[in-house]
Motif scaffolding. Structure first.
Motif, PDB file in Angstrom:
ATOM      1  N   ASP A  21     119.159  82.201  -4.998  1.00 50.15           N
ATOM      2  CA  ASP A  21     119.215  83.108  -6.147  1.00 50.15           C
ATOM      3  C   ASP A  21     119.721  84.484  -5.729  1.00 50.15           C
ATOM      4  O   ASP A  21     120.504  85.115  -6.442  1.00 50.15           O
ATOM      5  CB  ASP A  21     117.828  83.246  -6.782  1.00 50.15           C
ATOM      6  CG  ASP A  21     117.311  81.930  -7.334  1.00 50.15           C
ATOM      7  OD1 ASP A  21     118.067  81.252  -8.039  1.00 50.15           O
ATOM      8  OD2 ASP A  21     116.151  81.586  -7.057  1.00 50.15           O
ATOM      9  N   ALA A  22     119.254  84.953  -4.563  1.00 48.77           N
ATOM     10  CA  ALA A  22     119.685  86.265  -4.065  1.00 48.77           C
ATOM     11  C   ALA A  22     121.169  86.257  -3.702  1.00 48.77           C
ATOM     12  O   ALA A  22     121.902  87.198  -4.023  1.00 48.77           O
ATOM     13  CB  ALA A  22     118.846  86.664  -2.853  1.00 48.77           C
ATOM     14  N   TYR A  35     116.969  82.241 -15.598  1.00 45.41           N
ATOM     15  CA  TYR A  35     115.604  81.986 -16.091  1.00 45.41           C
ATOM     16  C   TYR A  35     115.586  80.770 -17.010  1.00 45.41           C
ATOM     17  O   TYR A  35     114.744  79.873 -16.866  1.00 45.41           O
ATOM     18  CB  TYR A  35     115.081  83.221 -16.828  1.00 45.41           C
ATOM     19  CG  TYR A  35     113.784  82.979 -17.562  1.00 45.41           C
ATOM     20  CD1 TYR A  35     112.564  83.036 -16.879  1.00 45.41           C
ATOM     21  CD2 TYR A  35     113.770  82.670 -18.921  1.00 45.41           C
ATOM     22  CE1 TYR A  35     111.362  82.796 -17.547  1.00 45.41           C
ATOM     23  CE2 TYR A  35     112.588  82.431 -19.587  1.00 45.41           C
ATOM     24  CZ  TYR A  35     111.385  82.497 -18.902  1.00 45.41           C
ATOM     25  OH  TYR A  35     110.214  82.252 -19.558  1.00 45.41           O
ATOM     26  N   GLU A  36     116.509  80.749 -17.976  1.00 45.89           N
ATOM     27  CA  GLU A  36     116.544  79.645 -18.933  1.00 45.89           C
ATOM     28  C   GLU A  36     116.833  78.316 -18.245  1.00 45.89           C
ATOM     29  O   GLU A  36     116.266  77.280 -18.613  1.00 45.89           O
ATOM     30  CB  GLU A  36     117.602  79.922 -20.006  1.00 45.89           C
ATOM     31  CG  GLU A  36     117.270  81.082 -20.928  1.00 45.89           C
ATOM     32  CD  GLU A  36     116.041  80.835 -21.773  1.00 45.89           C
ATOM     33  OE1 GLU A  36     115.664  79.656 -21.956  1.00 45.89           O
ATOM     34  OE2 GLU A  36     115.440  81.809 -22.256  1.00 45.89           O
ATOM     35  N   PRO A  74     111.331  75.187  -9.502  1.00 45.11           N
ATOM     36  CA  PRO A  74     111.477  76.617  -9.245  1.00 45.11           C
ATOM     37  C   PRO A  74     110.660  77.466 -10.205  1.00 45.11           C
ATOM     38  O   PRO A  74     110.394  77.068 -11.342  1.00 45.11           O
ATOM     39  CB  PRO A  74     112.979  76.853  -9.468  1.00 45.11           C
ATOM     40  CG  PRO A  74     113.613  75.514  -9.347  1.00 45.11           C
ATOM     41  CD  PRO A  74     112.606  74.536  -9.820  1.00 45.11           C
ATOM     42  N   GLU A  75     110.238  78.650  -9.733  1.00 48.48           N
ATOM     43  CA  GLU A  75     109.539  79.603 -10.581  1.00 48.48           C
ATOM     44  C   GLU A  75     110.588  80.407 -11.341  1.00 48.48           C
ATOM     45  O   GLU A  75     111.300  81.225 -10.756  1.00 48.48           O
ATOM     46  CB  GLU A  75     108.650  80.506  -9.729  1.00 48.48           C
ATOM     47  CG  GLU A  75     107.579  79.739  -8.961  1.00 48.48           C
ATOM     48  CD  GLU A  75     106.824  80.635  -7.989  1.00 48.48           C
ATOM     49  OE1 GLU A  75     106.813  81.870  -8.216  1.00 48.48           O
ATOM     50  OE2 GLU A  75     106.257  80.112  -7.022  1.00 48.48           O
ATOM     51  N   ALA A  76     110.654  80.191 -12.640  1.00 56.24           N
ATOM     52  CA  ALA A  76     111.736  80.746 -13.454  1.00 56.24           C
ATOM     53  C   ALA A  76     111.775  82.275 -13.418  1.00 56.24           C
ATOM     54  O   ALA A  76     112.841  82.877 -13.260  1.00 56.24           O
ATOM     55  CB  ALA A  76     111.609  80.251 -14.891  1.00 56.24           C
ATOM     56  N   VAL A  77     110.618  82.909 -13.558  1.00 59.12           N
ATOM     57  CA  VAL A  77     110.573  84.380 -13.598  1.00 59.12           C
ATOM     58  C   VAL A  77     110.986  84.971 -12.252  1.00 59.12           C
ATOM     59  O   VAL A  77     111.788  85.915 -12.192  1.00 59.12           O
ATOM     60  CB  VAL A  77     109.157  84.871 -13.986  1.00 59.12           C
ATOM     61  CG1 VAL A  77     109.078  86.393 -13.872  1.00 59.12           C
ATOM     62  CG2 VAL A  77     108.808  84.426 -15.394  1.00 59.12           C
ATOM     63  N   LYS A  78     110.458  84.409 -11.178  1.00 58.24           N
ATOM     64  CA  LYS A  78     110.781  84.910  -9.844  1.00 58.24           C
ATOM     65  C   LYS A  78     112.266  84.732  -9.533  1.00 58.24           C
ATOM     66  O   LYS A  78     112.907  85.609  -8.953  1.00 58.24           O
ATOM     67  CB  LYS A  78     109.931  84.193  -8.794  1.00 58.24           C
ATOM     68  CG  LYS A  78     110.056  84.771  -7.397  1.00 58.24           C
ATOM     69  CD  LYS A  78     109.105  84.075  -6.438  1.00 58.24           C
ATOM     70  CE  LYS A  78     109.211  84.661  -5.037  1.00 58.24           C
ATOM     71  NZ  LYS A  78     108.291  83.963  -4.091  1.00 58.24           N
ATOM     72  N   ALA A  79     112.809  83.591  -9.920  1.00 58.95           N
ATOM     73  CA  ALA A  79     114.231  83.323  -9.683  1.00 58.95           C
ATOM     74  C   ALA A  79     115.094  84.318 -10.454  1.00 58.95           C
ATOM     75  O   ALA A  79     116.085  84.848  -9.924  1.00 58.95           O
ATOM     76  CB  ALA A  79     114.573  81.895 -10.103  1.00 58.95           C
ATOM     77  N   ALA A  80     114.715  84.598 -11.707  1.00 60.35           N
ATOM     78  CA  ALA A  80     115.483  85.540 -12.525  1.00 60.35           C
ATOM     79  C   ALA A  80     115.419  86.953 -11.961  1.00 60.35           C
ATOM     80  O   ALA A  80     116.432  87.658 -11.898  1.00 60.35           O
ATOM     81  CB  ALA A  80     114.960  85.525 -13.962  1.00 60.35           C
ATOM     82  N   ALA A 133     119.256  91.396  -6.858  1.00 59.93           N
ATOM     83  CA  ALA A 133     120.402  91.274  -5.946  1.00 59.93           C
ATOM     84  C   ALA A 133     121.687  91.702  -6.636  1.00 59.93           C
ATOM     85  O   ALA A 133     122.546  92.360  -6.032  1.00 59.93           O
ATOM     86  CB  ALA A 133     120.514  89.835  -5.442  1.00 59.93           C
ATOM     87  N   PHE A 134     121.818  91.334  -7.901  1.00 54.73           N
ATOM     88  CA  PHE A 134     123.018  91.704  -8.669  1.00 54.73           C
ATOM     89  C   PHE A 134     123.143  93.225  -8.749  1.00 54.73           C
ATOM     90  O   PHE A 134     124.221  93.786  -8.515  1.00 54.73           O
ATOM     91  CB  PHE A 134     122.920  91.107 -10.075  1.00 54.73           C
ATOM     92  CG  PHE A 134     124.208  91.165 -10.863  1.00 54.73           C
ATOM     93  CD1 PHE A 134     124.998  90.039 -10.993  1.00 54.73           C
ATOM     94  CD2 PHE A 134     124.621  92.341 -11.475  1.00 54.73           C
ATOM     95  CE1 PHE A 134     126.181  90.076 -11.720  1.00 54.73           C
ATOM     96  CE2 PHE A 134     125.797  92.392 -12.200  1.00 54.73           C
ATOM     97  CZ  PHE A 134     126.583  91.264 -12.318  1.00 54.73           C
TER      98      PHE A 134
END
Length: 250
Positions: free
Chosen positions: A33-34, A82-83, A158-164, A170-171
């Motif tokens: 994700d990062a 997230y979605e 995956p944990e949706a909130v953490k991934a988002a 990072a973005f």
């Protein structure tokens, strides 16, 4: 292998060490994700800057477009991530419920599925039947086995909130780097763009190096590969801006 590394590896595979390690829940890794957020942030922001400069706009316009895009696109990408992860979680939960219902309604059919799954792995005879018996005695284990083996779904999605949040952070951080030179008023627009190009190139190469450490890939190759990807995207944006400027006389 280095003797020290060999000794460490052997210690990590002692029965007590293995039991301790397996007793912990596996941590969700957000490296991908990062990396995704960092690369897309730098590519997108620098592409906006390149397009603006290629079109002949001022540094202030490039800066405004860059920051506007940084937050808007970063938010959009985080929400999309997230979605996507949320949908994956919901899909896994739905499969669990379906398998639980199947076990309730047709238990022998579900046992046969377990039997054939492990038969395909090479087990047979009493060993195979013991595996089937052991798994089907525990309903939770039974369902999780079906989830992984039949449907190919991770038992711990995956944990949706953490991934988002990881993607968004990072973005923003990496994507803001190419904009820094445009905040330096003592540089003219060409110097700002040149400095921005250097910083963007360093970010692309750094992210590529980070991938090499995480995924055990050659450092130089991974760095230049990511640099080439980002550089190509920025070059296309600059060329597009320049061509449109020439065509429409902006």
């Amino acid at each position: 292998m280095n003797p020290v590394n060999q000794q460490k590896l052997e210690q990590e595979h002692q029965p007590q060490a293995i039991a301790k390690r397996l007793a912990k829940l596996p941590k969700r890794q957000n490296i991908s994700d990062a990396i995704l957020g960092g690369i897309d942030g730098c590519v997108t922001t620098f592409a906006i800057v390149s397009g603006a400069i290629g079109a002949g706009f001022s540094a202030s316009v490039a800066l405004i477009l860059g920051f506007a895009n940084l937050f808007a696109d970063g938010f959009s990408m985080a929400i999309s991530n997230y979605e996507a992860n949320k949908a994956q979680q919901e899909f896994a939960d739905n499969i669990r419920q379906t398998e639980a219902e199947h076990i309730k309604q047709v238990p022998e059919g579900e046992r046969e599925e377990i039997r054939q799954i492990f038969q395909r792995k090479g087990f047979e005879g009493d060993t195979l039947e013991n595996i089937v018996q052991t798994i089907t005695q525990n309903k939770a284990l039974w369902i999780e086995t079906m989830l992984i083996e039949e449907h190919g779904i991770q038992s711990r999605p995956p944990e949706a909130v953490k991934a988002a949040l990881t993607t968004f952070s990072a973005f923003l951080v990496v994507g803001a780097i190419p904009l820094i030179p445009f905040l330096i008023p003592s540089f003219d627009v060409h110097q700002q763009f040149l400095f921005s190009t250097v910083l963007a190139g360093l970010m692309f190469f750094f992210i590529g190096m980070l991938k090499s450490f995480v995924f055990a890939k050659p450092i130089i190759y991974s760095g230049f590969s990511t640099l080439l990807t980002g550089g190509t995207a920025a070059g296309l944006a600059f060329l597009t801006g320049y061509i449109l400027r020439e065509l429409f006389g902006i």
